[in-house]
Every structure is written in structure tokens, then in C-alpha cells.
Design an enzyme around this catalytic site. Structure first.
Site, PDB file in Angstrom:
ATOM      1  N   VAL A  97      67.285  36.781  42.518  1.00 31.70           N
ATOM      2  CA  VAL A  97      67.198  38.239  42.675  1.00 31.70           C
ATOM      3  C   VAL A  97      68.064  38.717  43.839  1.00 31.70           C
ATOM      4  O   VAL A  97      68.834  39.678  43.712  1.00 31.70           O
ATOM      5  CB  VAL A  97      65.722  38.679  42.847  1.00 31.70           C
ATOM      6  CG1 VAL A  97      65.634  40.189  42.962  1.00 31.70           C
ATOM      7  CG2 VAL A  97      64.870  38.185  41.687  1.00 31.70           C
ATOM      8  N   LYS A 151      55.852  40.913  43.003  1.00 29.65           N
ATOM      9  CA  LYS A 151      54.703  41.484  42.277  1.00 29.65           C
ATOM     10  C   LYS A 151      53.370  40.898  42.730  1.00 29.65           C
ATOM     11  O   LYS A 151      52.377  41.602  42.823  1.00 29.65           O
ATOM     12  CB  LYS A 151      54.886  41.287  40.766  1.00 29.65           C
ATOM     13  CG  LYS A 151      55.072  39.836  40.348  1.00 29.65           C
ATOM     14  CD  LYS A 151      56.359  39.597  39.632  1.00 29.65           C
ATOM     15  CE  LYS A 151      56.686  38.115  39.659  1.00 29.65           C
ATOM     16  NZ  LYS A 151      57.669  37.716  38.706  1.00 29.65           N
ATOM     17  N   GLY A 199      61.339  43.923  35.384  1.00 30.03           N
ATOM     18  CA  GLY A 199      62.731  43.624  35.755  1.00 30.03           C
ATOM     19  C   GLY A 199      63.567  44.880  35.876  1.00 30.03           C
ATOM     20  O   GLY A 199      63.324  45.724  36.725  1.00 30.03           O
ATOM     21  N   LYS A 208      51.439  42.393  37.335  1.00 30.76           N
ATOM     22  CA  LYS A 208      52.237  43.568  36.951  1.00 30.76           C
ATOM     23  C   LYS A 208      51.336  44.699  36.435  1.00 30.76           C
ATOM     24  O   LYS A 208      51.569  45.870  36.739  1.00 30.76           O
ATOM     25  CB  LYS A 208      53.281  43.152  35.913  1.00 30.76           C
ATOM     26  CG  LYS A 208      54.332  42.202  36.514  1.00 30.76           C
ATOM     27  CD  LYS A 208      55.151  41.500  35.446  1.00 30.76           C
ATOM     28  CE  LYS A 208      56.235  40.629  36.063  1.00 30.76           C
ATOM     29  NZ  LYS A 208      56.857  39.708  35.095  1.00 30.76           N
ATOM     30  N   GLY A 256      65.637  38.229  35.613  1.00 25.23           N
ATOM     31  CA  GLY A 256      67.041  37.816  35.718  1.00 25.23           C
ATOM     32  C   GLY A 256      67.774  38.491  36.862  1.00 25.23           C
ATOM     33  O   GLY A 256      67.357  39.548  37.353  1.00 25.23           O
TER      34      GLY A 256
HETATM   35  N1  HSE Z   1      58.328  34.877  35.314  1.00 25.55           N
HETATM   36  C1  HSE Z   1      58.550  36.259  35.067  1.00 25.55           C
HETATM   37  C2  HSE Z   1      58.648  36.441  33.564  1.00 25.55           C
HETATM   38  C3  HSE Z   1      59.798  36.716  35.754  1.00 25.55           C
HETATM   39  O1  HSE Z   1      58.755  35.458  32.824  1.00 25.55           O
HETATM   40  O2  HSE Z   1      58.602  37.571  33.104  1.00 25.55           O
HETATM   41  C4  HSE Z   1      59.896  38.190  35.934  1.00 25.55           C
HETATM   42  O3  HSE Z   1      58.875  38.723  36.698  1.00 25.55           O
END
Ligand code: HSE
Length: 437
Positions: free
Chosen positions: A16, A107, A136, A207, A304
């Protein structure tokens, strides 16, 4: 801040952080046109400078000590892209106390320590922004905070974990086994360092906690959510779901009920006709229903380097508005109110439709006993399928779909059914997506 120049320091140059650095180093002109400001990447703190990165860092201070970034009087915004709990939490607190705005993709930290962090930010008159923490590159945080600000959020349904969605998609489309699909997801780089957070539902729950806190304008307690991952879903369940016209997804649910919020993460059978059923591979989507806007859907890459970098830089540009304020002016209250708590309705009080799959010994009376227990608990069956045989041990898979029933009643019924000597232990209960209006 010098006139029209914003100085940025990054903590952590992993996937990131690298994305953020790339954008700040290559999109300066575009960002200036859109904001009138020059965003300067002044310093990066990272402990591993051995790893090769596709970055030209000429003119950027490359440090190993995060505190040199946090305490630098020239730095206006600190970007935390270390991840995990510590030292990320301490660094964010320190930066906020040094009156620096902070942008993070973390998060887990926002979901579990958000209350403390937002309080510190407020006390110090700075902001803590977190667009990259959910979905993302999808601008869902700004979508809720600004685009849908005029709405009471009635419902949200999210596919929030790319790894689980990738695994389920490969199991659906290519009949892969769970383990093989997980290995692929890990190789593609979007799985968490600890994949149990992905497949166990914890990442999606972090999330959902953030989205729910925003939607309800208070802080949701992460531990109040019902969370179930995808590890018990087999290829057989996927093929049963297909035959009934459903796709299995790890779904995060938010519903505003009269007595609180219904918040849960679990594998869910979504009718193939619903848009969410078509969200595949590592992509994420969030379906949001507001009382004035009606139904909306946000869709895109949930992880990503480039998408997450894009989200972080959107927060950096957003914060530049605060930086243009005069000394002493209070920043706008754009975050979750840490003083407000939000009531979450316990799962036992929720009603759902269910998918039940049992392996039972093939002998007379089995089905009537299972149906009997369901009936005694006021659970009505809507469909049923029994396959001929499964394996060589004379156990057969039986799948039942139910009408809407209470979670508490279902739990009680399953405890009773599980005691029958003819039912194997590895039975499965899934929920059906029912947008009941
Ligand atoms: N591990 C997380 C996913 C990465 O697979 O969505 C993004 O937060």
C-alpha cells in the site's frame, strides 16, 4: 505547511505504501490542477530497504525510524501503511498528538481501537481519515460520508473480502477445492498475512464495523457482530446452491431495525438475479439503500497497490482543505463520533431463511425426525433435496431450505438434530439473502 505545499511522510513501504508513493511521485501535476496544492513526498520510514521496489525515490528522505517522520515539524500529513496493531497504533497516536493529520488503510485498528483514536484526533484538532480501510479503491467511505449524507442508511450488503470472494468464485466457476483456491489467492497478494482473518470473516467484520459506524454516526463495538467464515462451505454446498439458483458469497449485512442494527458477516446464498451474485474474483461491492436515494451499488477493486494507493491519496487531498484553514479553526467533523455508541441487535433476535445440509445414515424415518424437530421449533421447510449416496459409508446428503425463521429457534433445532445418532457432525447452516423490503 508552506504556502500551497503539503508535506507528506509515509510509515511503511509495503504494497500500500508503495502505491501511495508512486501516485505522489507521478501524479503531482494532476493533483495540483485539481486542488491548487503541491503534494510533496518528503520522507518514508521503512525497516526493510533491501526489497527491490519499482520506485525512484530521489529527493525523498529514506529513513528507518518512524519517529523522525512523526516529529518532523515540516510534515503536515502522516500516512500509516504499516498495518497490524503495534507499532501502528502507537505511531498514529503520537502523530495525532503532534497535531498531524493521519491517513491510514488499517481497518483492524479503526474497527477495534477507533474510539480511542478518534478521541485523540478530536482533542488535538486534527483528522484521521481511512478511505482505504474498506473496499480498497472504491470510494465507499466518501460515498457514505458525503454523497449519501442526506440519507438515513436503511440497508447495506457488502462483499468486502477479496480473498474469500476469489476462493468462492473459483469454487463456483471452476470447481476448485477450497485449499487450492486459497493458495491461488495468497499467490496473487491480496490475502492478509494471517489468512484466517480473510476466510474466518474477521477482515470483512472489521470493514463492516467501519461502514456501520459511519452509517450510524457512532462507534459500533466490533465484538457485537456475528461473524462466520467460509471454511465450512464445500464444493457440494456450492453445487446445491447452484441447483437452487443461488451463488454463495461471504456477505456483510447491515440493516437498520427498530431496536438497533442487524450486523453480521457469514456465507450467504444470493439469488443469481441479484447484482451482488455477479461480483466475482477479488472484486468487492457494497449495495447501499438510503431512504431518499433508494438503491445504489459501489463496485471495484478491494485490494492491491494501485487501488489502495488511490484511496489513500484521495484522503490526502481531502485533508488539504483542513490545512488551508487558519490556525485555531476547528476542522470539520467528518469522522465517526467516538462519544456515541450504537446498539447492535443480538443474532438470536434476527429472522432469516436458512439452507441446511446434513449427511445422514440412509434408513427409514430419518427425514421425518429431522422435519419433526424443525416443525416443533416453528421452522417451516420450503424445499428439500436428497442425493442417492455420498461416499461408501451409506451416508446421504440432505439439503433443506426453510421459510423465514428465528435464529434462536434454528440454533435450538440444530442442537437437537445434531444429537441424532444418524446425523454426521459436520452439518452446515447457511443463510439466504432475503431483501425483505
Ligand atoms: N485481505 C484483504 C482482502 C485485503 O482480501 O480483501 C484488502 O483489505
Amino acid at each position: 505547511m508552506n504556502d500551497h505545499e503539503v508535506n507528506i511522510g509515509i510509515l511503511g513501504l509495503g504494497t500500500v505504501g508503495t502505491g501511495v508513493a508512486k501516485i505522489l511521485l507521478t501524479q503531482q501535476e494532476l493533483l495540483k490542477t485539481r486542488s491548487t496544492l503541491t503534494f510533496r513526498l518528503k520522507s518514508i520510514a521503512e525497516i526493510d530497504w533491501e526489497t527491490k521496489r519499482d520506485l525512484n525515490l530521489d529527493g525523498v528522505q529514506c529513513l528507518t525510524d518512524a519517529r523522525r517522520v512523526i516529529s518532523d515539524p515540516e510534515i503536515d500529513i502522516v500516512v500509516e501503511t504499516i498495518g497490524g496493531t503495534e507499532p501502528a497504533f502507537s505511531f498514529i497516536c503520537e502523530a495525532l498528538r503532534n497535531r498531524k493529520h493521519v491517513v491510514t488503510a488499517n481497518k483492524a485498528l479503526i474497527a477495534t481501537r477507533g474510539r480511542e483514536l478518534f478521541k485523540i484526533a478530536k482533542e488535538n484538532g486534527v483528522d484521521l481519515l481511512f478511505e482505504a480501510s474498506v473496499g480498497g479503491g472504491i470510494p465507499i467511505i466518501k460515498g457514505l460520508r458525503e454523497g449519501l449524507v442526506a440519507n438515513k442508511i436503511e440497508k447495506m450488503y457488502g462483499i468486502l473480502n477479496g480473498t474469500s470472494n476469489y476462493i468462492l468464485t473459483r469454487m463456483h466457476q471452476d470447481e476448485l477445492e477450497f485449499d487450492q483456491a486459497l493458495k491461488e489467492a495468497q499467490a496473487k497478494g491480496f490475502a492478509e498475512a494471517d489468512p484466517t482473518l480473510d476466510v474466518g470473516g474477521g477482515d470483512a467484520a472489521h470493514k463492516l464495523t467501519i461502514l456501520a459506524s459511519l452509517a450510524a454516526s457512532g462507534m459500533v463495538d466490533f465484538n457485537a457482530l456475528y461473524v462466520e467464515g467460509i471454511t465450512a462451505v464445500t464444493k457440494l454446498d456450492i453445487s446445491f446452491a447452484k441447483s437452487f439458483g443461488y451463488t454463495i458469497k461471504l456477505l456483510a449485512t447491515y440493516r437498520s431495525l427498530a431496536n438497533g442494527l442487524d450486523l453480521r458477516v457469514h456465507p450467504t446464498l444470493i439469488p443469481n438475479s441479484h447484482l451482488l451474485a455477479a461480483v466475482n474474483k477479488e472484486l468487492n461491492a457494497i449495495f447501499v439503500k438510503g431512504d431518499f436515494v433508494g438503491d445504489t451499488m459501489f463496485y471495484g477493486p478491494g485490494a492491491g497497490e494501485r487501488p489502495t494507493g488511490s484511496a489513500i491519496v484521495s484522503d490526502i487531498v481531502d485533508l488539504s482543505r483542513d490545512l488551508l484553514l487558519k490556525e485555531g479553526e476547528q476542522v470539520s467533523n467528518r469522522v465517526i463520533d467516538p462519544e456515541q455508541s450504537v446498539k447492535v441487535v443480538p443474532i438470536s433476535e434476527i429472522y432469516n431463511r436458512f439452507y441446511l445440509r446434513f449427511f445422514t445414515f440412509d434408513k427409514p424415518g430419518v427425514l421425518s425426525k429431522i422435519a419433526g424437530v424443525l416443525g416443533e421449533n416453528n421452522i417451516s421447510i420450503s424445499s428439500m433435496v436428497q442425493l442417492e449416496t455420498h461416499g461408501k459409508d451409506n451416508y446421504v446428503p440432505i439439503v433443506l431450505l426453510t421459510h423465514e425463521a428465528s435464529e434462536a429457534a434454528m440454533e435450538k433445532a440444530l442442537q437437537e438434530i445434531g444429537k441424532f445418532e444418524f446425523v454426521k457432525e459436520n452439518y452446515l447452516r447457511l443463510r439466504l439473502f432475503e431483501d425483505l423490503g
